[in-house]
Enzyme design. Structure first.
Site, PDB file in Angstrom:
ATOM      1  N   ARG A  37       0.836  -1.205   0.000  1.00 11.80           N
ATOM      2  CA  ARG A  37       0.000   0.000   0.000  1.00 11.80           C
ATOM      3  C   ARG A  37       0.868   1.252   0.000  1.00 11.80           C
ATOM      4  NH1 ARG A  37      -4.429  -1.999   4.453  1.00 11.80           N
ATOM      5  NH2 ARG A  37      -5.486  -3.445   3.061  1.00 11.80           N
ATOM      6  N   GLU A  49      -1.372  -9.127  -5.141  1.00 17.14           N
ATOM      7  CA  GLU A  49      -2.636  -9.858  -5.279  1.00 17.14           C
ATOM      8  C   GLU A  49      -2.388 -11.337  -5.575  1.00 17.14           C
ATOM      9  OE1 GLU A  49      -5.560  -9.121  -4.371  1.00 17.14           O
ATOM     10  OE2 GLU A  49      -4.949  -7.094  -3.824  1.00 17.14           O
ATOM     11  N   THR A  55      -3.284 -17.016   0.699  1.00 19.97           N
ATOM     12  CA  THR A  55      -2.179 -16.904   1.654  1.00 19.97           C
ATOM     13  C   THR A  55      -2.380 -15.693   2.560  1.00 19.97           C
ATOM     14  OG1 THR A  55      -0.769 -17.836  -0.072  1.00 19.97           O
ATOM     15  CG2 THR A  55       0.345 -16.925   1.822  1.00 19.97           C
ATOM     16  N   GLY A  93       3.741 -21.824  -1.684  1.00 16.19           N
ATOM     17  CA  GLY A  93       2.775 -22.818  -2.183  1.00 16.19           C
ATOM     18  C   GLY A  93       2.034 -22.346  -3.428  1.00 16.19           C
ATOM     19  N   TYR A 132     -11.955 -12.569  -9.207  1.00 10.93           N
ATOM     20  CA  TYR A 132     -11.511 -11.775  -8.061  1.00 10.93           C
ATOM     21  C   TYR A 132     -10.304 -10.914  -8.434  1.00 10.93           C
ATOM     22  CZ  TYR A 132      -8.800 -10.159  -4.266  1.00 10.93           C
ATOM     23  OH  TYR A 132      -8.050  -9.320  -3.488  1.00 10.93           O
ATOM     24  N   ASP A 150     -13.314 -11.300  -2.593  1.00  9.53           N
ATOM     25  CA  ASP A 150     -12.544 -12.441  -2.091  1.00  9.53           C
ATOM     26  C   ASP A 150     -13.345 -13.095  -0.957  1.00  9.53           C
ATOM     27  OD1 ASP A 150     -12.216 -10.780   0.082  1.00  9.53           O
ATOM     28  OD2 ASP A 150     -10.027 -10.744   0.011  1.00  9.53           O
ATOM     29  N   CYS A 203     -14.791  -8.485  10.644  1.00  8.95           N
ATOM     30  CA  CYS A 203     -15.860  -9.433  10.316  1.00  8.95           C
ATOM     31  C   CYS A 203     -15.233 -10.830  10.200  1.00  8.95           C
ATOM     32  CB  CYS A 203     -16.552  -9.014   9.016  1.00  8.95           C
ATOM     33  SG  CYS A 203     -18.178  -9.758   8.809  1.00  8.95           S
TER      34      CYS A 203
HETATM   35  N1  ADE Z   1      -6.092  -9.576   0.381  1.00 11.71           N
HETATM   36  C1  ADE Z   1      -6.179  -9.472  -0.943  1.00 11.71           C
HETATM   37  N2  ADE Z   1      -5.776  -8.278  -1.372  1.00 11.71           N
HETATM   38  C2  ADE Z   1      -5.411  -7.589  -0.275  1.00 11.71           C
HETATM   39  C3  ADE Z   1      -4.883  -6.308  -0.047  1.00 11.71           C
HETATM   40  N3  ADE Z   1      -4.652  -5.492  -1.065  1.00 11.71           N
HETATM   41  N4  ADE Z   1      -4.623  -5.957   1.207  1.00 11.71           N
HETATM   42  C4  ADE Z   1      -4.846  -6.807   2.214  1.00 11.71           C
HETATM   43  N5  ADE Z   1      -5.316  -8.022   2.075  1.00 11.71           N
HETATM   44  C5  ADE Z   1      -5.606  -8.424   0.839  1.00 11.71           C
END
Ligand code: ADE
Length: 372
Positions: A37, A49, A55, A93, A132, A150, A203
């Site tokens: 991020r 992604e 995972t 994996g 997704y 997801d 959640c």
């Molecule tokens: N799971 C899938 N994409 C995500 C993301 N960008 N940030 C956190 N968890 C995620």
């Protein structure tokens, strides 16, 4: 199912989307500081992604950081050979993801002219990209108003709408449509990440933290006391245990590794020769004398609904090679200190890490992975 649409209709009527406001306000305060991020680009969104499919975030973070250091962009990934790509993925994996990422980098570096496409339908055509991931890429990389549904978001939505139905393709399509309709203009990136974050942090599958949920005023399952029962699930088939035997065949300080065949689950990875069955049946199949084997230990790993218990036996070479049934597989003698340079499938990685003493001068088995 009505309430979510009603909040969207309210928006149309009074210019406010209180659902989205509550969600985005929470996200602005609570979002985790995750490496993908920080300096996000279409490439880093793609890598994260793919790694995050199946995972956990905590597992992905060190892999993502290492990957971005070694392959900072499409060009460097496209230029790498598959073995190095798999080695960097080793332990995450589902190796098909790594091969697909590599294939996408080759497409971007070649026919796609240097960039990922930015629309959902074109993204869906890329290797390893399903609904997704196409939605996640379109929204997180390009801020396009597409849903990214997801497992976490699906759980959140079935609670929000109190859906008493086992999720299947039709329900997922319906949820995607509802999410897309609820995205405030220009906010797809934050809106989708906020839904994912809320699913991951609040959640929760068991014991959701409803009292601290920013959407508690919108949640039908909370109002009806059904949150713990959503989403409805099919009963899982029981876990099946399978036994296997791995041979640590040595020639001096070198170990015999075999490459998995193309089309197999662990295609492209290496292993200590491993055979399904117990000591007796494997010895009979391979026509080997069991008195030459020495038990080195055992390891376990799980995949899909199987639990595989692998007993590992050492034996000094002296047997006739190739081993029966492995004639068409690539074989290599690998020095102990170079075992870390080979991407190994799960069982053999556990053997290397748990049962094989490091070479002299190495602090651990992994200490030899200087090339990664
Ligand atoms: N799971 C899938 N994409 C995500 C993301 N960008 N940030 C956190 N968890 C995620």
């Amino acid at each position: 199912m009505e309430k979510f649409e009603i909040s969207c209709r309210e928006e149309a009527m009074n210019g406010r989307n209180t659902f989205a406001d509550d969600l985005l306000r929470w996200y602005a305060q609570e979002a985790r500081d995750l490496p993908w991020r920080r300096r996000s680009s279409p490439y880093s969104v793609l890598v994260s992604e793919f790694m995050l499919q199946q995972t956990q975030v905590a597992t992905v973070i060190p892999y993502f950081t290492r990957w971005m250091e070694r392959f900072p962009d499409f060009e460097s990934l496209a230029a790498a050979d598959e073995e190095e790509v798999l080695r960097l993925w080793e332990g995450l994996g589902y190796y098909r993801r790594a091969r697909s990422l590599h294939a996408i980098a080759l497409l971007v570096a070649g026919p796609l002219g240097g960039a990922l496409p930015d629309d959902y339908d074109s993204l869906l055509q890329l290797p390893g990209v399903g609904p997704y991931t196409a939605g996640a890429l379109a929204s997180l990389a390009f801020n396009r108003p597409e849903a990214a549904l997801d497992g976490n978001v699906e759980r959140l939505m079935t609670r929000l709408l109190d859906i008493a139905e086992i999720p299947g393709p039709a329900l997922r399509e319906d949820l995607r449509r509802r999410i897309t309709a609820a995205i405030p203009p220009g906010r797809a990136r934050d809106f989708n990440q906020a839904l994912m974050e809320l699913g991951a942090l609040v959640c929760l599958p068991r014991n959701p933290l409803c009292l601290s949920c920013p959407l508690k005023g919108h949640c039908l399952a909370l109002a009806r006391g059904t949150a713990a029962e959503r989403p409805l699930r099919r009963l899982r088939p029981p876990v099946e245990t399978v036994r296997a035997l791995a041979l640590l065949v040595t020639d001096g300080d070198r170990f015999l590794l075999l490459r998995h065949r193309d089309g197999e689950r662990w295609q492209g990875l290496w292993e200590f020769p491993t055979f399904d069955g117990d000591e007796e049946s494997v010895a009979a199949d391979l026509q080997l004398d069991r008195t030459a084997w020495k038990k080195a230990g055992s390891v376990r790993h799980s995949f899909t609904r199987y639990r595989r218990e692998i007993s590992a036996f050492s034996l000094a070479v002296g047997l006739s090679l190739p081993l029966p049934g492995t004639e068409d597989r690539e074989a290599r003698w690998v020095a102990r200190e170079e075992l870390g340079d080979y991407p190994l499938s799960a069982g053999s990685r556990k053997i290397r890490e748990g049962l094989i003493a490091p070479a002299e001068g190495e602090s651990s088995v992994d200490g030899g992975r200087g090339k990664a």
